[in-house]
Scaffold this motif. Structure first.
Motif, PDB file in Angstrom:
ATOM      1  N   UNK A 101       8.143   4.044   3.380  1.00 47.71           N
ATOM      2  CA  UNK A 101       8.429   2.605   2.726  1.00 47.71           C
ATOM      3  C   UNK A 101       7.299   2.640   3.738  1.00 47.71           C
ATOM      4  N   UNK A 102       5.773   1.922   2.462  1.00 49.61           N
ATOM      5  CA  UNK A 102       4.642   1.375   3.136  1.00 49.61           C
ATOM      6  C   UNK A 102       4.492   0.264   2.733  1.00 49.61           C
ATOM      7  N   UNK A 103       4.078  -0.269   3.967  1.00 51.74           N
ATOM      8  CA  UNK A 103       3.675  -2.152   3.747  1.00 51.74           C
ATOM      9  C   UNK A 103       1.888  -1.793   4.113  1.00 51.74           C
ATOM     10  N   UNK A 104       0.912  -2.775   3.047  1.00 47.42           N
ATOM     11  CA  UNK A 104      -0.135  -2.409   3.783  1.00 47.42           C
ATOM     12  C   UNK A 104      -0.893  -3.904   3.329  1.00 47.42           C
ATOM     13  N   UNK A 105      -0.091  -4.727   3.989  1.00 48.35           N
ATOM     14  CA  UNK A 105      -0.576  -6.195   3.659  1.00 48.35           C
ATOM     15  C   UNK A 105      -1.744  -6.948   4.613  1.00 48.35           C
ATOM     16  N   UNK A 106      -2.279  -7.213   4.192  1.00 46.31           N
ATOM     17  CA  UNK A 106      -3.779  -7.831   5.377  1.00 46.31           C
ATOM     18  C   UNK A 106      -2.795  -9.351   6.033  1.00 46.31           C
ATOM     19  N   UNK A 107      -1.768  -9.977   5.924  1.00 43.29           N
ATOM     20  CA  UNK A 107      -1.047 -11.094   6.287  1.00 43.29           C
ATOM     21  C   UNK A 107       0.181 -11.158   6.432  1.00 43.29           C
ATOM     22  N   UNK A 108       1.168 -11.232   6.628  1.00 43.82           N
ATOM     23  CA  UNK A 108       2.448 -11.171   7.037  1.00 43.82           C
ATOM     24  C   UNK A 108       3.332 -12.521   8.283  1.00 43.82           C
ATOM     25  N   UNK A 109       4.039 -12.763   7.652  1.00 39.50           N
ATOM     26  CA  UNK A 109       4.990 -13.420   8.767  1.00 39.50           C
ATOM     27  C   UNK A 109       6.259 -12.926   9.122  1.00 39.50           C
ATOM     28  N   UNK A 110       7.227 -12.580   8.435  1.00 43.66           N
ATOM     29  CA  UNK A 110       8.513 -11.157   8.970  1.00 43.66           C
ATOM     30  C   UNK A 110       8.851 -11.038   7.412  1.00 43.66           C
ATOM     31  N   UNK A 111       8.261  -9.594   6.756  1.00 43.34           N
ATOM     32  CA  UNK A 111       8.277  -9.437   5.501  1.00 43.34           C
ATOM     33  C   UNK A 111      10.045  -8.568   5.466  1.00 43.34           C
ATOM     34  N   UNK A 112      10.573  -9.657   4.847  1.00 38.59           N
ATOM     35  CA  UNK A 112      12.299  -9.102   4.474  1.00 38.59           C
ATOM     36  C   UNK A 112      12.327  -7.719   3.994  1.00 38.59           C
ATOM     37  N   UNK A 113      10.959  -7.313   3.063  1.00 37.46           N
ATOM     38  CA  UNK A 113      11.480  -5.644   2.508  1.00 37.46           C
ATOM     39  C   UNK A 113      11.342  -4.837   3.242  1.00 37.46           C
ATOM     40  N   UNK A 129      -0.200  -6.232  11.363  1.00 36.44           N
ATOM     41  CA  UNK A 129       0.279  -8.310  10.849  1.00 36.44           C
ATOM     42  C   UNK A 129       1.662  -8.632  11.336  1.00 36.44           C
ATOM     43  N   UNK A 130       0.962  -9.773  11.180  1.00 31.10           N
ATOM     44  CA  UNK A 130       2.276 -11.332  11.350  1.00 31.10           C
ATOM     45  C   UNK A 130       3.560 -10.273  12.986  1.00 31.10           C
ATOM     46  N   UNK A 131       4.690 -10.461  11.592  1.00 36.97           N
ATOM     47  CA  UNK A 131       5.571  -9.756  13.398  1.00 36.97           C
ATOM     48  C   UNK A 131       6.026  -8.522  12.891  1.00 36.97           C
ATOM     49  N   UNK A 132       4.662  -7.511  12.505  1.00 38.03           N
ATOM     50  CA  UNK A 132       5.550  -6.587  11.745  1.00 38.03           C
ATOM     51  C   UNK A 132       5.928  -6.266  12.676  1.00 38.03           C
ATOM     52  N   UNK A 133       5.433  -5.430  13.902  1.00 38.58           N
ATOM     53  CA  UNK A 133       5.220  -5.254  15.183  1.00 38.58           C
ATOM     54  C   UNK A 133       6.870  -4.911  15.755  1.00 38.58           C
ATOM     55  N   UNK A 134       7.710  -6.864  15.636  1.00 40.39           N
ATOM     56  CA  UNK A 134       8.593  -6.586  16.208  1.00 40.39           C
ATOM     57  C   UNK A 134       9.767  -5.411  15.100  1.00 40.39           C
TER      58      UNK A 134
END
Length: 212
Positions: A101-113, A129-134
């Protein structure tokens, strides 16, 4: 329980798309909006396609960027490699069919996907970006990369496509992480602990036990 590993989905989705059962699938689930940066996903798909003849790509979602992305896909001659599936009602099935699964977003909050992919046991490669690293813990359940870093994104996805053992390990770790941190039970427990801590700070005594 809705988003879970499903071997049958891997087979049925490939059959639906007319692909061999051994085909690699990399997918993104996101509205087709500029901040989701699907253009970068297409660039990554192009680079991976040059080195991996078994790799195919799913773009799941719809939005105002669709025409632009279709034009980009045509210009790169990726019509037979990238499937734009639009809005779908069978997202759990599609996500469970993926290898990465890939996500290429420039900004995010906490992506449910991302959480949905992890619940399906799918390793994730996403922008940092955002809280992705959590959610995506590097070298444990996936990889994070800087936005628009095509070379690193290509290397990270390719490493998972090239090593089924690594992908399986990351996928299993991801599901464990999703259940322990982001499941309904975990969320309820978190709210209980928050309420209890506020009560203790205000009244200086323990919160009454919650009936079970």
């Amino acid at each position: 329980d809705v988003f879970r590993p499903d071997v049958d989905s891997r087979v049925s989705v490939r059959k639906e798309l007319g692909l061999p059962v051994t085909a690699n699938l990399v997918g993104i689930v996101a509205a087709l909006r500029p901040e989701k940066n699907h253009e970068h996903f297409v660039q990554v798909a192009h680079q991976i396609s040059l080195r991996n003849s078994s790799a195919y790509f799913l773009i799941i979602g719809d939005g105002p960027e669709r025409v632009h992305l279709e034009r980009q896909i045509n210009q790169l001659s990726l019509q037979n490699r990238i499937f734009m599936l639009g809005s779908r009602s069978d997202i759990p099935r599609l996500v469970a069919s993926l290898d990465v699964f890939a996500l290429t977003s420039l900004n995010e909050a906490c992506p449910v996907s991302i959480l949905e992919a992890m619940s399906c046991g799918i390793p994730v490669v996403a922008t940092r970006v955002g809280s992705v690293s959590e959610s995506v813990l590097d070298d444990w359940n996936g990889f994070t990369v800087e936005p628009d870093d095509t070379d690193t994104m290509v290397r990270r996805i390719s490493s998972l496509l090239d090593s089924s053992d690594l992908a399986i390990t990351f996928g299993s770790n991801g599901r464990d992480h999703a259940i322990s941190r982001f499941s309904l039970d975990a969320m309820v427990k978190g709210y209980e602990e928050l309420i209890a801590s506020i009560y203790c700070n205000k009244f200086g005594k323990s919160f009454p036990p919650v009936p079970r």
